[in-house]
Each structure stands twice: as C-alpha cells, then as structure tokens.
Design a protein around this motif. Structure first.
Motif: not given
Length: 363
Positions: A308-313
């Motif tokens: 799982t890859i999360v990009i936040a800003g």
C-alpha cells in the motif's frame, strides 16, 4: 372548441443544493455516529429506481438494492462522514450515500415505524401497491434524459463499487521487467482504458496529447471500426453502456481497479483511490486529498505480498504485508535498499511499515 384542462403537475423530489445548511447540519449530526449501526426506514421506491428513506430524522434518497421492500427498516453502519456520509448495509460490500431531499414531507418527521405509517397514509392505493412515490407519476424525461437513463440502467454498478479494468494480455514480456518500462506499461493501462477519454480529447484539441495516443482508446477504436454514424449511437452498444457506467463510477467514487497479468504467469490486482481525510481539524497541508495505491502479488518463493502506497502532499508512505513471518523478516532485512533507491529517485520515504499476517493477528 373545447379546451382540455391542465392536469395537476406533481414535481419530482429535488435534492438539496450544494452548501445547504440542512446538509451541513445533517453531516455534523452524524459525526459522532461513525462506526455505529443505525436504522434506516425505507419509505418508498421512487420512479428513478432509488428509494426514499428516513435516516437520522431526515428524508433522503438512497440507491438501495433492487429487491428492497418499502415499509421495512434496514440496519446500516455509518462508515464515514467525509467527504460525504457513507453507509454500509449488513452483508453488503458497497457503500451507500444518502442525498437529502429538498422539500419537507408532512408527517415524516417521526422516526422509524411512525414515519413508515405516515408515508403509507399519503400514498394512493395503487401507488402504495407498486411501492412508488405518486408525486413522481407526472414527471417525464426528455429524449436525452431517457437515453442516459437507458445507458445507466444497462451498465449500472453497485453503489461504491470501483471501476474495474480487466486486461487480457500481459503488460510486459517474459522475464524480470525493467522497472521504468513496467511503470510506463501500468500508466498506459489506465490512460488507454477509456475512463478518461473525454478529458484526453480536450487535451488533444489543445495540442497537449498526440492523436496516436487517442486512437488507442476503446471509444476511438470503436468509432473507427464501425464508422462515424454508428459510432455516435452509443445507446445501441452494450459495451458503451458498460464503459460509461465505469466512467461514472470512477468519477463518483474516486476509485479504479486494474486486474490482469503484469508479465506472463504473474497476476496482479491494483487499486487506486482518493484517501479520504480523517475527522478533525485540517491544516493547509491537508487541503488536497491524498491518494492511496494498493496492489497484491503472489510469488512462488515469497507467497502473497500486499503493498500500500499513500501519497499525502509531498510525503510518501509505504506499507508491506507479507503472508508469512519469514517473508516479513526478509523484507525488513532488505528494506534499506528500498529506502535508498527511493531517496536516490527523489521520493524519500516518510514512513515504512513491514509486517506479516501472523504479526497483526491474521488481518
């Protein structure tokens, strides 16, 4: 000369406009109920196939399963309130979003069975038997509206369901693929799926996208193969029904799933969706929604691995879940190589979490 009188016009029940204070009050009232089960009273089946319900002392439309019976109460769990309220029915996987109706319906302010009785008292016998709202009996749609309705009903997906792209051929050839080439192939699998065709046509018109790329998308291929006259008659093409339904689902849910083989013999499921912000105060860094990308792969020697890859800003977070403890330990031992590679590529990791199913109780 006899002039026939005009029949009484019974309007449809409109939804609340964006930013309405009732909608905001409704969402605030639900914020403390996230994760709890609530009773939803099904008042009637409306002419468009949706249902009029009573939830949290408000009248709303809901896209419930076709077999739902008016006059019943359904236990539903409130899953989230952002970016808008979402409920989940027991035993169902899809999310259901209520839309408040604009007009007040007299006698329906009481909760539960009292609201059901009040609504049935307002129905004509024939309409009650049919389970339809009589106020929609005189509503008619334009030719364009009926065409859109036929397309939606033919290719309709369950509420909250992701738009799914299925590939019948591997993205790359045999052997270990080059990362850059595989990334390009995955990007092309989404870009050429047809889900973003209209925006790509706009880019082509502005000179930002070459015509050969546009010709690879299914809408353009169908138009070229069938001829312009037939290609414009989307309402006669079941494949077009399904694709339009997928486009609407992608726009509505902000969620896309790709399934297929990345190379011969290697199946992969890949999902991309907006990462809904958590409740609470939001800073400037949270004004834009984050994105979450998840994939599952099964290797002969390592078993199943979910990433799982999360990009936040400008922050990048990665979570790896291994099927066995040995694979989890191996991934942790080699994690430094991943951190160094991402740093060298200009995408430093903000966090990395590696665990196995056994370590998290088989989740």
């Amino acid at each position: 000369m006899t002039v026939r009188g005009v029949d009484r016009v019974a309007p449809a029940i409109p939804a609340l406009p964006a930013g309405d204070v009732r909608q905001e009050a409704f969402e605030r009232a639900l914020q403390t109920q996230v994760g709890k089960s609530m009773q939803v009273a099904v008042l009637a089946r409306l002419a468009d196939g949706s249902f009029l319900v009573r939830v949290a002392e408000q009248n709303a439309r809901m896209a419930l399963p076709a077999g739902t019976q008016p006059g019943t109460e359904l236990p539903m769990t409130l899953v989230s309130t952002h970016p808008r309220p979402a409920f989940q029915q027991a035993g169902a996987g899809q999310l259901i979003h209520p839309t408040l109706v604009q007009q007040e319906l007299p006698g329906l302010r009481a909760p539960g069975t009292a609201a059901l009785a009040a609504f049935r008292a307002q129905l004509a016998p024939a309409a009650e038997h049919a389970g339809a709202d009589p106020r929609n009996a005189h509503v008619s749609l334009s030719d364009a509206g009926r065409t859109i309705a036929r397309i939606l009903s033919s290719g309709q997906q369950a509420a909250g369901e992701a738009a799914s792209i299925r590939s019948t051929t591997p993205l790359t050839g045999p052997g270990t693929p080059e990362p850059a080439r595989l990334a390009q192939a995955l990007e092309g699998a989404l870009a050429q799926s047809g889900l973003f065709y209209e925006s790509h046509v706009a880019e082509w018109a502005e000179g930002k996208r070459p015509l050969p790329e546009l010709l690879r998308e299914p809408q353009m291929q169908r138009a070229v193969a069938d001829g312009a006259s037939k290609g414009m008659a989307a309402e006669a093409d079941p494949a077009a029904f399904h694709l339009i339904s997928q486009q609407l689902a992608a726009h509505e849910n902000g969620r896309i799933t790709w399934q297929g083989q990345v190379w011969p013999g290697q199946d992969m499921q890949w999902e991309i969706h907006k990462d809904a912000p958590e409740d609470g105060p939001r800073g400037e860094a949270d004004t834009e929604p984050g994105w979450r990308s998840g994939l599952r792969l099964r290797f002969a020697g390592l078993g199943e691995i979910a990433a799982t890859i999360v990009i936040a800003g400008d922050q990048l977070h990665i979570q790896l879940k291994a099927e066995s403890g040995d694979t989890g330990a191996l991934l942790r031992a080699r994690s430094g190589e991943l951190v160094a590679a991402l740093g060298a590529a200009g995408s430093p990791l903000a966090s990395l979490d590696i665990h196995s199913k056994q370590e998290r109780g088989g989740e």
